[in-house]
Design an enzyme around this catalytic site. Structure first.
Site, PDB file in Angstrom:
ATOM      1  N   HIS A  18       0.869  -1.200  -0.098  1.00  0.00           N
ATOM      2  CA  HIS A  18      -0.113   0.018  -0.104  1.00  0.00           C
ATOM      3  C   HIS A  18       1.049   1.027  -0.022  1.00  0.00           C
ATOM      4  O   HIS A  18       1.511   1.514   0.972  1.00  0.00           O
ATOM      5  CB  HIS A  18      -0.861  -0.083   1.301  1.00  0.00           C
ATOM      6  N   HIS A  20       1.530   5.524  -1.680  1.00  0.00           N
ATOM      7  CA  HIS A  20       1.145   6.700  -2.557  1.00  0.00           C
ATOM      8  C   HIS A  20       2.216   7.421  -2.836  1.00  0.00           C
ATOM      9  O   HIS A  20       3.252   7.703  -1.821  1.00  0.00           O
ATOM     10  CB  HIS A  20       0.217   7.570  -1.475  1.00  0.00           C
ATOM     11  N   ARG A  22       1.681   9.631  -5.540  1.00  0.00           N
ATOM     12  CA  ARG A  22       1.135  11.041  -6.406  1.00  0.00           C
ATOM     13  C   ARG A  22       1.843  10.937  -7.781  1.00  0.00           C
ATOM     14  O   ARG A  22       1.866  10.054  -8.430  1.00  0.00           O
ATOM     15  CB  ARG A  22       1.718  12.307  -5.554  1.00  0.00           C
ATOM     16  N   LYS A 112      -9.386  -0.654  -5.752  1.00  0.00           N
ATOM     17  CA  LYS A 112      -9.276  -0.031  -4.620  1.00  0.00           C
ATOM     18  C   LYS A 112     -10.666   0.788  -4.283  1.00  0.00           C
ATOM     19  O   LYS A 112     -11.146   1.442  -5.025  1.00  0.00           O
ATOM     20  CB  LYS A 112      -8.186   1.170  -4.563  1.00  0.00           C
ATOM     21  N   HIS A 154     -10.695   0.551   1.957  1.00  0.00           N
ATOM     22  CA  HIS A 154     -10.651   1.471   2.914  1.00  0.00           C
ATOM     23  C   HIS A 154     -11.928   1.385   3.606  1.00  0.00           C
ATOM     24  O   HIS A 154     -12.862   2.139   3.152  1.00  0.00           O
ATOM     25  CB  HIS A 154     -10.407   3.004   2.378  1.00  0.00           C
ATOM     26  N   HIS A 192      -4.683  -0.828   5.893  1.00  0.00           N
ATOM     27  CA  HIS A 192      -4.406   0.052   7.076  1.00  0.00           C
ATOM     28  C   HIS A 192      -5.090  -0.204   8.354  1.00  0.00           C
ATOM     29  O   HIS A 192      -5.863   0.481   8.599  1.00  0.00           O
ATOM     30  CB  HIS A 192      -4.162   1.440   6.857  1.00  0.00           C
ATOM     31  N   ASP A 265       1.400   2.642   3.493  1.00  0.00           N
ATOM     32  CA  ASP A 265       0.270   3.756   3.468  1.00  0.00           C
ATOM     33  C   ASP A 265       1.339   5.093   3.539  1.00  0.00           C
ATOM     34  O   ASP A 265       0.494   6.026   3.911  1.00  0.00           O
ATOM     35  CB  ASP A 265      -0.737   3.808   4.403  1.00  0.00           C
TER      36      ASP A 265
HETATM   37  O1  DOR Z   1      -3.603   9.155   5.809  1.00  0.00           O
HETATM   38  C1  DOR Z   1      -3.986   8.811   4.580  1.00  0.00           C
HETATM   39  N1  DOR Z   1      -3.552   9.464   3.515  1.00  0.00           N
HETATM   40  N2  DOR Z   1      -5.068   7.772   4.617  1.00  0.00           N
HETATM   41  C2  DOR Z   1      -5.630   7.636   3.316  1.00  0.00           C
HETATM   42  O2  DOR Z   1      -6.390   6.825   3.284  1.00  0.00           O
HETATM   43  C3  DOR Z   1      -4.980   8.245   2.188  1.00  0.00           C
HETATM   44  C4  DOR Z   1      -3.576   8.923   2.365  1.00  0.00           C
HETATM   45  C5  DOR Z   1      -3.470   9.883   1.323  1.00  0.00           C
HETATM   46  O3  DOR Z   1      -3.717   9.798   0.034  1.00  0.00           O
HETATM   47  O4  DOR Z   1      -2.777  10.990   1.690  1.00  0.00           O
HETATM   48 ZN    ZN Z   2      -3.688   4.883   1.657  1.00  0.00          ZN
END
Ligand code: DOR
Ligand code: ZN
Length: 358
Positions: A18, A20, A22, A112, A154, A192, A265
């Site tokens: 998991h 991110h 961007r 997702k 989620h 998470h 995450d």
């Molecule tokens: O804290 C988080 N940030 N939880 C999420 O589910 C998304 C993530 C984000 O994309 O910043």
């Molecule tokens: Zn996430």
């Protein structure tokens, strides 16, 4: 065996279930952190400003990631074999046929699920386009079950009236349990996980369910968001819970329960977005030293023998991945967590970890 004497540990290369990263500038700034961590790949979250909700968007996003990886390695002899594992952002619109088509074409390896209320207010960053009518998506789940496509959920209630600290358990009972009952062969990942009751459910359920666990949810209880004043750096979704929940989740992980696996995450936000006094962005950045952070947790719990399965083995098959036959070594050697990476405040900045990935 006295685990205090362990000087190094060698396990298969790991996989972040998991992550991110961007897009654009931010991706270029944070990707080197992940590439330095020797992961064979990561499940890339689709909650961009323009969500990855079609085959074309997923293909294009993968290509931008690949360009960014190549750019990191330009001029270096080493190349990266990091493989992004793409995901579809499930909306109310996409058809079951399209979900299957994208999977068959290799555009994504999983779906997702974010949820939003009727006004498009979701429970976390970038969830505004999430599913508003879950029952309306049962035909999609049916197709996913049939074609072996995992659902990465989620699970948090999004209604304003639900207490922030009960959102996960409410969604477990109301949203997740009926899905599992209706689709007994659907592979579901509870993303998470934070709540001890949810962790009990995953550990004992008679269903195809696994859970990812972050560093922060094994480290922080909810006090840490407020201790000494408001601490946005410790704010993520789901929010850390009571101490008893943190301990329960962590106990399952470090006792080696095979249904729990590493998913950082790690979620980069520019420090300006984390510092807003109203509408502060949810997300914690741990990608710089994810392996060392997880290792420290297992060492603290005298459980280093369970680190390898958690990082590198548990339920990888549902993402279409195998356990790597290449190894990585983590040494008992100090490393200091940097303050910022590319304008992103790093979790536990400035503190010293007792481990270093070689
Ligand atoms: O804290 C988080 N940030 N939880 C999420 O589910 C998304 C993530 C984000 O994309 O910043
Ligand atoms: Zn996430």
């Amino acid at each position: 065996m006295n685990q205090k004497q362990i000087e190094s540990i060698t396990i298969p290369r790991w996989f972040d279930r998991h992550l991110h990263i961007r897009d654009g500038d931010m991706m270029r700034k944070v990707l080197p952190s992940t590439l330095n961590q020797r992961a064979t790949g990561a499940v890339i979250m689709p909650n961009l400003i323009d969500p990855i909700s079609t085959v074309e968007k997923a293909m294009d996003y993968r290509q931008r990631i690949q360009f960014a990886i190549n750019a990191v390695f330009t001029g270096q002899t080493a190349n990266s074999d990091f493989l992004p594992c793409m995901t579809l952002y499930l909306t109310d619109q996409i058809s079951p046929e399209e979900v299957v088509r994208g999977f068959d074409q290799g555009a994504w390896s999983g779906v997702k699920l974010y949820m939003a209320d009727q006004q498009g207010q979701g429970g976390t960053t970038g969830s505004h386009s999430g599913v508003k009518n879950l029952l309306g998506r049962y035909r999609v789940f049916e197709a996913m079950e049939k074609h072996g496509i995992p659902l990465l959920g989620h699970f948090e209630a999004v209604e304003r009236v639900v207490d922030e600290f009960d959102r996960e358990v409410v969604s477990l009972e109301r949203d997740l349990m009926p899905i599992l009952k209706s689709f007994p062969n659907l592979e579901v990942v509870f993303e998470h996980i934070t709540d001890g009751r949810a962790a009990d459910f995953v550990a004992e359920a008679d269903h195809k369910i696994n859970a990812t666990v972050t560093v922060q949810h094994m480290t922080l209880n909810r006090n840490e968001m407020f201790w000494g004043g408001m601490n946005p750096v410790n704010y993520c979704k789901p929010v850390p819970k009571r101490e008893e929940h943190r301990q329960k989740v962590r106990r399952y992980v470090t006792s080696g329960h095979p249904r729990f696996g590493a998913g950082t995450d790690s979620a980069p936000h520019d420090v300006s977005a984390k510092s807003r006094c109203s509408g502060c962005a949810a997300g914690i950045f741990t990608a710089d030293s994810a392996v060392e952070r997880y290792t420290a947790i297992f060492e603290e719990d005298d459980a280093l023998q369970h680190l390898g399965p958690f990082l590198s083995e548990n339920f990888l098959h549902i993402y279409g991945r195998k356990v790597s036959d290449e190894m990585m070594t983590i040494e008992h050697k100090t490393s200091v967590i940097p303050e910022y990476i590319g304008g992103v405040k790093v979790f536990q900045a400035g503190s010293t970890l007792q481990w270093k990935l070689v």
